[in-house]
Design a protein around this motif. Structure first.
Motif, PDB file in Angstrom:
ATOM      1  N   ARG A  58      57.285  80.762  76.374  1.00 60.02           N
ATOM      2  CA  ARG A  58      57.145  80.909  74.922  1.00 60.02           C
ATOM      3  C   ARG A  58      56.703  79.584  74.289  1.00 60.02           C
ATOM      4  NH1 ARG A  58      59.642  84.012  70.770  1.00 60.02           N
ATOM      5  NH2 ARG A  58      58.541  83.418  68.867  1.00 60.02           N
ATOM      6  N   VAL A  59      57.267  78.483  74.770  1.00 58.27           N
ATOM      7  CA  VAL A  59      56.860  77.171  74.267  1.00 58.27           C
ATOM      8  C   VAL A  59      55.387  76.924  74.587  1.00 58.27           C
ATOM      9  CG1 VAL A  59      57.190  74.678  74.493  1.00 58.27           C
ATOM     10  CG2 VAL A  59      59.173  76.185  74.424  1.00 58.27           C
ATOM     11  N   GLY A  86      66.972  73.338  74.151  1.00 56.88           N
ATOM     12  CA  GLY A  86      66.018  72.381  73.611  1.00 56.88           C
ATOM     13  C   GLY A  86      65.494  71.429  74.673  1.00 56.88           C
ATOM     14  N   ALA A  87      66.347  71.102  75.657  1.00 59.80           N
ATOM     15  CA  ALA A  87      65.912  70.232  76.744  1.00 59.80           C
ATOM     16  C   ALA A  87      64.835  70.906  77.589  1.00 59.80           C
ATOM     17  CB  ALA A  87      67.104  69.835  77.613  1.00 59.80           C
ATOM     18  N   VAL A  88      64.986  72.197  77.831  1.00 60.82           N
ATOM     19  CA  VAL A  88      63.960  72.946  78.574  1.00 60.82           C
ATOM     20  C   VAL A  88      62.664  72.988  77.780  1.00 60.82           C
ATOM     21  CG1 VAL A  88      63.327  75.219  79.482  1.00 60.82           C
ATOM     22  CG2 VAL A  88      65.625  74.323  79.860  1.00 60.82           C
ATOM     23  N   ALA A  89      62.769  73.214  76.469  1.00 60.49           N
ATOM     24  CA  ALA A  89      61.573  73.236  75.614  1.00 60.49           C
ATOM     25  C   ALA A  89      60.884  71.876  75.618  1.00 60.49           C
ATOM     26  CB  ALA A  89      61.959  73.637  74.187  1.00 60.49           C
ATOM     27  N   GLY A  90      61.658  70.796  75.468  1.00 61.82           N
ATOM     28  CA  GLY A  90      61.074  69.459  75.486  1.00 61.82           C
ATOM     29  C   GLY A  90      60.462  69.110  76.825  1.00 61.82           C
ATOM     30  N   THR A 138      47.872  80.839  75.221  1.00 65.59           N
ATOM     31  CA  THR A 138      48.226  81.362  76.548  1.00 65.59           C
ATOM     32  C   THR A 138      49.176  80.406  77.245  1.00 65.59           C
ATOM     33  OG1 THR A 138      46.344  80.285  77.632  1.00 65.59           O
ATOM     34  CG2 THR A 138      46.002  82.513  76.754  1.00 65.59           C
ATOM     35  N   ALA A 139      49.807  80.899  78.305  1.00 64.63           N
ATOM     36  CA  ALA A 139      50.725  80.079  79.098  1.00 64.63           C
ATOM     37  C   ALA A 139      50.398  80.256  80.572  1.00 64.63           C
ATOM     38  CB  ALA A 139      52.169  80.497  78.835  1.00 64.63           C
ATOM     39  N   LYS A 181      63.916  70.537  68.126  1.00 67.47           N
ATOM     40  CA  LYS A 181      63.365  71.081  66.886  1.00 67.47           C
ATOM     41  C   LYS A 181      62.724  72.441  67.139  1.00 67.47           C
ATOM     42  CE  LYS A 181      60.990  68.341  64.231  1.00 67.47           C
ATOM     43  NZ  LYS A 181      59.994  67.316  63.806  1.00 67.47           N
ATOM     44  N   TRP A 182      62.084  72.599  68.297  1.00 72.50           N
ATOM     45  CA  TRP A 182      61.417  73.874  68.596  1.00 72.50           C
ATOM     46  C   TRP A 182      62.445  75.002  68.671  1.00 72.50           C
ATOM     47  CZ3 TRP A 182      61.342  77.966  71.847  1.00 72.50           C
ATOM     48  CH2 TRP A 182      60.195  78.783  71.808  1.00 72.50           C
TER      49      TRP A 182
END
Length: 265
Positions: A110-111, A232-236, A120-121, A16-17
């Motif tokens: 970014r996520v 999406g897998a990297v974001a999750g 921040t990251a 979704k992100w």
């Protein structure tokens, strides 16, 4: 069992992100496409010259009576191709992450910024060449371990009954664990978490890992799906890494909360 559902929700949240961030999704597709072309070329070469390789490796069968030599070599050619295909499935993510390390590093950051309460990251203090070296080294370790499991599972596949029922199920769970290990490495490496510590974190939450990685492993069995699900897998996996390290995450309404609250029923 809560962790099992939570892991699957991280996978959905990651998709979704990237769905809401089209530009990041587009850049995230490039490494998967490059790896897909490389793997497809390798499999095509094996299909063309695999039988010749088997002929060269089995000179003792030259004097066998027909049709036994042909059947034996045909069987070995099929085994070789099936093993290569299994290795491709097990190592696709590691190789894609290796090829696309800068792309996925940017996406993961970014996520982190998007869901962090303070915007921040975590950032690595290492120079780029050092990060690339660590990523390559860890990816090769994962590929080596995956290859051992691939050979073992392939051999167990010849066991009557269990080889056609239990072993494939075990294979999906093993593949899911490897996929999660590879994907969370992007965010955890940036946090300075070494490979042994990463493994300890993942093993302490196995049901969470399986909830995330097992559906992904099943989806990756479908041709070309891996390419489109990778961003999406990297974001999750980044969201899940925040859970594993106990970091605060901002939900969709902007309220800060502990990531482990996602596990609540």
């Amino acid at each position: 069992m809560r962790d099992l559902g939570a892991g699957f929700r991280y996978l959905l949240r990651g998709q979704k992100w990237v769905g809401r961030h089209g530009r990041q999704y587009g850049f995230g597709l490039l490494p998967g496409l490059i790896t897909l072309v490389l793997y497809a070329g390798a499999l095509a070469a094996l299909a063309l010259w695999g039988s010749g390789l088997i002929d060269w490796a089995t000179p003792f069968a030259d004097d066998w009576a027909d049709p036994w030599a042909g059947l034996f070599r045909g069987f070995l050619t099929a085994v070789l191709f099936a093993l290569a295909l299994l290795l491709c499935v097990l190592t696709f993510t590691a190789m894609t992450l290796l090829v696309g390390q800068p792309f996925y590093e940017s996406l993961s950051e970014r996520v982190d910024r998007d869901v962090s309460p303070d915007g921040t990251a975590p950032e690595s203090d290492l120079p780029l060449w050092r990060e690339l070296w660590i990523s390559a080294r860890d990816s090769l370790r994962i590929v080596a371990r995956a290859a051992v499991w691939a050979v073992l599972l392939f051999a167990l596949g010849f066991v009557p009954v269990a080889g056609q029922t239990v072993v494939p199920v075990i294979g999906v769970f093993v593949t899911g664990f490897f996929l999660t290990e590879e994907l969370t490495a992007v965010a955890l490496q940036r946090r300075g978490v070494e490979v042994r510590e990463r493994l300890a974190l993942l093993r302490s939450r196995k049901t969470l890992v399986w909830g995330f990685g097992t559906p992904l492993a099943l989806a990756f069995l479908v041709p070309f799906v891996a390419v489109f699900l990778m961003p999406g897998a990297v974001a999750g996996a980044t969201l899940m890494a925040r859970d594993l390290t106990g970091e605060e995450t901002e939900d969709g309404d902007g309220a800060a909360k502990r990531q482990e609250d996602v596990n609540a029923p």
